[in-house]
Design a protein around this motif. Structure first.
Motif, mmCIF file in Angstrom:
data_model
loop_
_atom_site.group_PDB
_atom_site.id
_atom_site.type_symbol
_atom_site.label_atom_id
_atom_site.label_comp_id
_atom_site.label_asym_id
_atom_site.label_seq_id
_atom_site.Cartn_x
_atom_site.Cartn_y
_atom_site.Cartn_z
ATOM 1 N N GLU A 157 0.348 -1.145 0.398
ATOM 2 C CA GLU A 157 -0.567 -0.316 0.160
ATOM 3 C C GLU A 157 1.261 1.244 0.197
ATOM 4 N N ASP A 158 2.297 1.510 0.656
ATOM 5 C CA ASP A 158 2.970 2.192 0.909
ATOM 6 C C ASP A 158 3.783 2.445 -0.417
ATOM 7 N N LEU A 159 3.959 1.499 -0.940
ATOM 8 C CA LEU A 159 4.255 1.827 -2.683
ATOM 9 C C LEU A 159 3.438 2.269 -3.427
ATOM 10 N N ARG A 160 1.943 1.467 -3.439
ATOM 11 C CA ARG A 160 1.565 2.182 -4.644
ATOM 12 C C ARG A 160 0.920 3.318 -4.427
ATOM 13 N N ARG A 212 3.627 9.631 -8.152
ATOM 14 C CA ARG A 212 4.530 10.371 -9.309
ATOM 15 C C ARG A 212 4.009 10.099 -10.763
ATOM 16 N N ALA A 213 2.786 9.668 -10.642
ATOM 17 C CA ALA A 213 1.915 8.882 -11.638
ATOM 18 C C ALA A 213 2.186 10.173 -12.728
ATOM 19 N N ALA A 215 -3.820 5.432 -15.395
ATOM 20 C CA ALA A 215 -4.790 5.251 -14.892
ATOM 21 C C ALA A 215 -4.170 5.091 -13.640
ATOM 22 N N LYS A 216 -4.723 5.610 -12.584
ATOM 23 C CA LYS A 216 -4.762 5.282 -10.984
ATOM 24 C C LYS A 216 -4.131 3.822 -10.707
ATOM 25 N N LEU A 217 -3.615 3.903 -9.521
ATOM 26 C CA LEU A 217 -2.726 1.740 -9.508
ATOM 27 C C LEU A 217 -4.000 1.683 -8.512
#
Length: 338
Positions: free
Chosen positions: A234-237, A243-244, A249-251
């Motif tokens: 979840e932290d990585l997401r 940074r997208a 698209a949203k992860l």
């Protein structure tokens, strides 16, 4: 004046029949060329059938839920002449000729009110025009009736009395018990409901039910429960979404799970395999196609992300969003649902 027969066209390779899921016309309607006549469904893809000519509908072949063979008559149209000329105009819903308003009724003459006769009450029945026995109010009944009610587990506060002053008779009690409501204690203001609504299962809903029953019968099912700490994921997401780029698209969690599945079936190819009953062969597939269950107004639909092994996290998220949107608005193709 001539007749034109609209037949069910070939709506897909290898398809021999289709199911009628919606009519857009009825007998007597005037249609223009390219107006929609009906929707049919094959597998899980809905196909619209347009009219090739303008004319008047004189016959429709079947009802919603019926199965129609490819090449069979779907609609008969009367073409040529006045009907076709009218049909060539912009399509409008048929409007009934306005009828002249009836003259206003004469003023009512005052008359002495007449009370309607009291309806005859059946034993144990509670008329809708009369209040139901009040929860908590003391019922009027003889000691013998009270004893019989206790033995039967009946709350006399829920039994309608047909005797003088609302007295509950033995017949009232027996009628209440015979209705199958003995022992039921109802809350104030609530009534028991026994209506049954029948909804015909057609089209996509029926096809989903059939496929799920087939899957249950033919696919081995196994359930494994594991506890996993997904806090680092979840932290990585969250970091990746910040940074997208604007066009990405949203992860959600799904793209990460898809990548995990790709790695898992690479290590266990038996999970990505199909047993051919007739040939006695297990075919292990290198390509990974992942179905994504999507809730839509028409029920659960499962669009398929093809070749997930060749997609990264961002591409998987974009394809997920595209397929989910097409599934919800009903524009997903047969290929995207297979």
């Amino acid at each position: 004046m001539a007749e034109h027969v609209v037949k069910l066209p070939d709506v897909g390779e290898g398809v021999a029949e289709a199911e009628l899921v919606e009519w857009h016309v009825k007998v007597g309607d005037l249609v223009r060329e390219d107006d929609l006549l009906a929707d049919v469904m094959t597998d899980k893809a809905t196909v619209e059938i347009p009219s090739p000519v303008a004319g008047e509908v004189t016959w429709v072949g079947g009802e919603v839920g019926d199965t129609v063979a490819i090449g069979s008559a779907l609609v008969r149209l009367k073409v040529g002449g006045e009907g076709a000329a009218v049909a060539s105009e912009p399509k409008k819903k048929a409007q009934a000729e306005p009828k002249p308003s009836p003259p206003p009724p004469p003023e009512p003459v005052a008359a002495a009110p007449v009370s309607p006769p009291a309806p005859k009450r059946e034993p144990g029945a509670v008329r809708s025009s009369q209040p139901r026995p009040i929860f908590g109010a003391k019922p009027i009944a003889s000691p013998a009736v009270r004893l019989a009610a206790r033995e039967a587990g009946v709350d006399l506060r829920q039994v309608g009395g047909s005797g003088p002053g609302g007295r509950i008779t033995r017949e009232d009690l027996q009628a209440f018990i015979s209705q199958g409501t003995a022992g039921a204690v109802l809350a104030p203001g609530l009534v028991q409901r026994t209506e049954i609504t029948e909804v015909k299962v057609v089209g996509l809903r029926r096809r989903i039910a059939e496929k799920m029953a087939l899957a249950k019968a033919r696919i081995p099912h196994i359930t494994i429960v594991e506890e996993v700490n997904v806090t680092p994921l979840e932290d990585l997401r969250a970091v990746l979404n910040r940074r997208a780029r604007p066009d990405q698209a949203k992860l959600t969690l799904l793209p990460f799970l898809m990548r995990a599945m790709v790695k898992a079936v690479a290590e266990q190819p038996g999970l990505n395999a199909l047993f051919d009953d007739d040939a006695g062969i297990i075919r292990q597939h290198a390509g990974v196609h992942i179905g994504i269950a999507t809730q839509t107004p028409a029920g659960l639909v499962v669009p398929v992300v093809k070749h997930a092994e060749a997609r990264d996290i961002w591409n998987s998220a974009a394809e997920l969003a595209r397929l989910a949107e097409r599934a919800r608005d009903g524009t997903a193709t047969r290929e995207e649902l297979s």
